[in-house]
Motif scaffolding. Structure first.
Motif, PDB file in Angstrom:
ATOM      1  N   TRP A 121       0.826  -1.363  -0.112  1.00 22.22           N
ATOM      2  CA  TRP A 121      -0.084   0.057   0.066  1.00 22.22           C
ATOM      3  C   TRP A 121       0.840   1.181  -0.084  1.00 22.22           C
ATOM      4  O   TRP A 121       0.330   2.335   0.105  1.00 22.22           O
ATOM      5  CB  TRP A 121      -0.947  -0.004   1.189  1.00 22.22           C
ATOM      6  N   GLY A 122       2.180   1.138  -0.216  1.00 19.27           N
ATOM      7  CA  GLY A 122       2.852   2.304  -0.226  1.00 19.27           C
ATOM      8  C   GLY A 122       3.653   3.020   0.883  1.00 19.27           C
ATOM      9  O   GLY A 122       4.129   3.861   1.051  1.00 19.27           O
ATOM     10  N   ALA A 123       3.575   2.006   2.069  1.00 16.23           N
ATOM     11  CA  ALA A 123       3.875   2.561   3.350  1.00 16.23           C
ATOM     12  C   ALA A 123       5.319   1.717   3.988  1.00 16.23           C
ATOM     13  O   ALA A 123       5.460   0.556   3.264  1.00 16.23           O
ATOM     14  CB  ALA A 123       2.847   2.540   4.392  1.00 16.23           C
ATOM     15  N   TYR A 124       5.877   2.306   4.414  1.00 14.31           N
ATOM     16  CA  TYR A 124       7.080   1.689   5.261  1.00 14.31           C
ATOM     17  C   TYR A 124       6.527   1.212   6.697  1.00 14.31           C
ATOM     18  O   TYR A 124       6.080   2.241   7.496  1.00 14.31           O
ATOM     19  CB  TYR A 124       8.252   2.414   5.448  1.00 14.31           C
ATOM     20  N   PHE A 125       6.386   0.060   7.220  1.00  7.95           N
ATOM     21  CA  PHE A 125       5.425  -0.298   8.248  1.00  7.95           C
ATOM     22  C   PHE A 125       6.104  -1.567   8.922  1.00  7.95           C
ATOM     23  O   PHE A 125       6.521  -2.412   8.415  1.00  7.95           O
ATOM     24  CB  PHE A 125       3.943  -0.687   7.376  1.00  7.95           C
ATOM     25  N   GLY A 126       5.536  -1.458  10.298  1.00  8.11           N
ATOM     26  CA  GLY A 126       5.953  -2.553  10.838  1.00  8.11           C
ATOM     27  C   GLY A 126       5.184  -2.794  12.253  1.00  8.11           C
ATOM     28  O   GLY A 126       4.410  -1.454  12.760  1.00  8.11           O
ATOM     29  N   MET A 127       5.175  -3.794  12.984  1.00  7.49           N
ATOM     30  CA  MET A 127       4.061  -4.227  14.045  1.00  7.49           C
ATOM     31  C   MET A 127       4.875  -5.059  15.120  1.00  7.49           C
ATOM     32  O   MET A 127       5.647  -5.795  14.772  1.00  7.49           O
ATOM     33  CB  MET A 127       2.890  -4.968  13.424  1.00  7.49           C
ATOM     34  N   PHE A 128       4.638  -4.615  16.267  1.00  7.41           N
ATOM     35  CA  PHE A 128       5.327  -5.453  17.305  1.00  7.41           C
ATOM     36  C   PHE A 128       4.513  -5.254  18.626  1.00  7.41           C
ATOM     37  O   PHE A 128       3.422  -4.645  18.891  1.00  7.41           O
ATOM     38  CB  PHE A 128       6.677  -4.798  17.628  1.00  7.41           C
ATOM     39  N   LYS A 129       4.737  -6.190  19.785  1.00  5.81           N
ATOM     40  CA  LYS A 129       4.343  -5.945  21.034  1.00  5.81           C
ATOM     41  C   LYS A 129       5.717  -5.531  21.996  1.00  5.81           C
ATOM     42  O   LYS A 129       6.229  -6.287  22.024  1.00  5.81           O
ATOM     43  CB  LYS A 129       3.609  -7.201  21.841  1.00  5.81           C
ATOM     44  N   ASP A 130       5.377  -4.482  22.820  1.00  6.90           N
ATOM     45  CA  ASP A 130       6.553  -3.931  23.421  1.00  6.90           C
ATOM     46  C   ASP A 130       6.699  -4.816  24.780  1.00  6.90           C
ATOM     47  O   ASP A 130       5.975  -5.898  24.934  1.00  6.90           O
ATOM     48  CB  ASP A 130       6.605  -2.510  23.981  1.00  6.90           C
ATOM     49  N   LYS A 131       7.757  -4.628  25.501  1.00 10.58           N
ATOM     50  CA  LYS A 131       8.006  -5.516  26.746  1.00 10.58           C
ATOM     51  C   LYS A 131       6.941  -5.491  27.745  1.00 10.58           C
ATOM     52  O   LYS A 131       7.111  -6.477  28.498  1.00 10.58           O
ATOM     53  CB  LYS A 131       9.420  -5.308  27.202  1.00 10.58           C
ATOM     54  N   PHE A 132       6.000  -4.538  27.686  1.00 11.74           N
ATOM     55  CA  PHE A 132       4.994  -4.195  28.576  1.00 11.74           C
ATOM     56  C   PHE A 132       3.595  -4.759  28.208  1.00 11.74           C
ATOM     57  O   PHE A 132       2.787  -5.008  28.861  1.00 11.74           O
ATOM     58  CB  PHE A 132       4.752  -2.904  28.950  1.00 11.74           C
ATOM     59  N   GLY A 133       3.650  -5.455  26.707  1.00 12.48           N
ATOM     60  CA  GLY A 133       2.529  -6.302  26.483  1.00 12.48           C
ATOM     61  C   GLY A 133       1.475  -5.211  25.553  1.00 12.48           C
ATOM     62  O   GLY A 133       0.540  -5.612  25.127  1.00 12.48           O
TER      63      GLY A 133
END
Length: 147
Positions: A121-133
């Motif tokens: 879709w033309g974006a620079y993108f990422g997903m995660f869960k931090d160390k606190f959830g």
């Protein structure tokens, strides 16, 4: 300017929920896409979307004032979400450098679900869960108007 927006995840009724929110707040959806609309990646992973998931919402956005309420449905690959854990904080930034800095900083000692990468879709993108959830999404729209 960096913006922070809520991102809600539903178990198959995202479109119904967002039509309701739209009826209350007004406005229009700049984008609403279904899982069946996703192109297959080099691994063919999008080709594995089941018929059950094909018409579920992959992404929808609804501007409300200076905030954009965003959402999607879960799917068989990700599994159903438990309410209370069905949201992410979406960070929209102004550069790939800023995206990398925020992603790397917040994801330290957390769980990365999708590393920063260019998307269809033309974006620079990422997903995660931090160390606190807490679940996060980092997004840089590379194809912004005027660029």
């Amino acid at each position: 300017m960096t913006s922070v927006n809520p991102y809600l995840i539903f178990n198959g009724n995202c479109e119904e929920a967002f039509l309701f929110y739209k009826s209350v707040f007004g406005g229009e959806f700049p984008y609403i896409g279904k899982f069946k609309d996703m192109p297959a990646d080099e691994n063919g992973s999008c080709a594995q979307i089941s018929e059950k998931d094909a018409n579920r919402v992959m992404h929808v956005s609804l501007p409300i004032g200076n905030t954009i309420l965003m959402g999607s449905d879960s799917n068989e690959q990700s599994g159903d979400v438990a309410f209370g854990g069905n949201f992410s904080i979406s960070i929209n930034v102004e550069s790939t450098d800023e995206a990398n800095r925020i992603f790397n900083g917040l994801s330290a000692n957390g769980t990365v679900y999708m590393p920063m990468n260019k998307t269809f879709w033309g974006a620079y993108f990422g997903m995660f869960k931090d160390k606190f959830g807490v679940s996060w999404m980092v997004n840089f729209d590379e194809n912004q108007p005027g660029q």
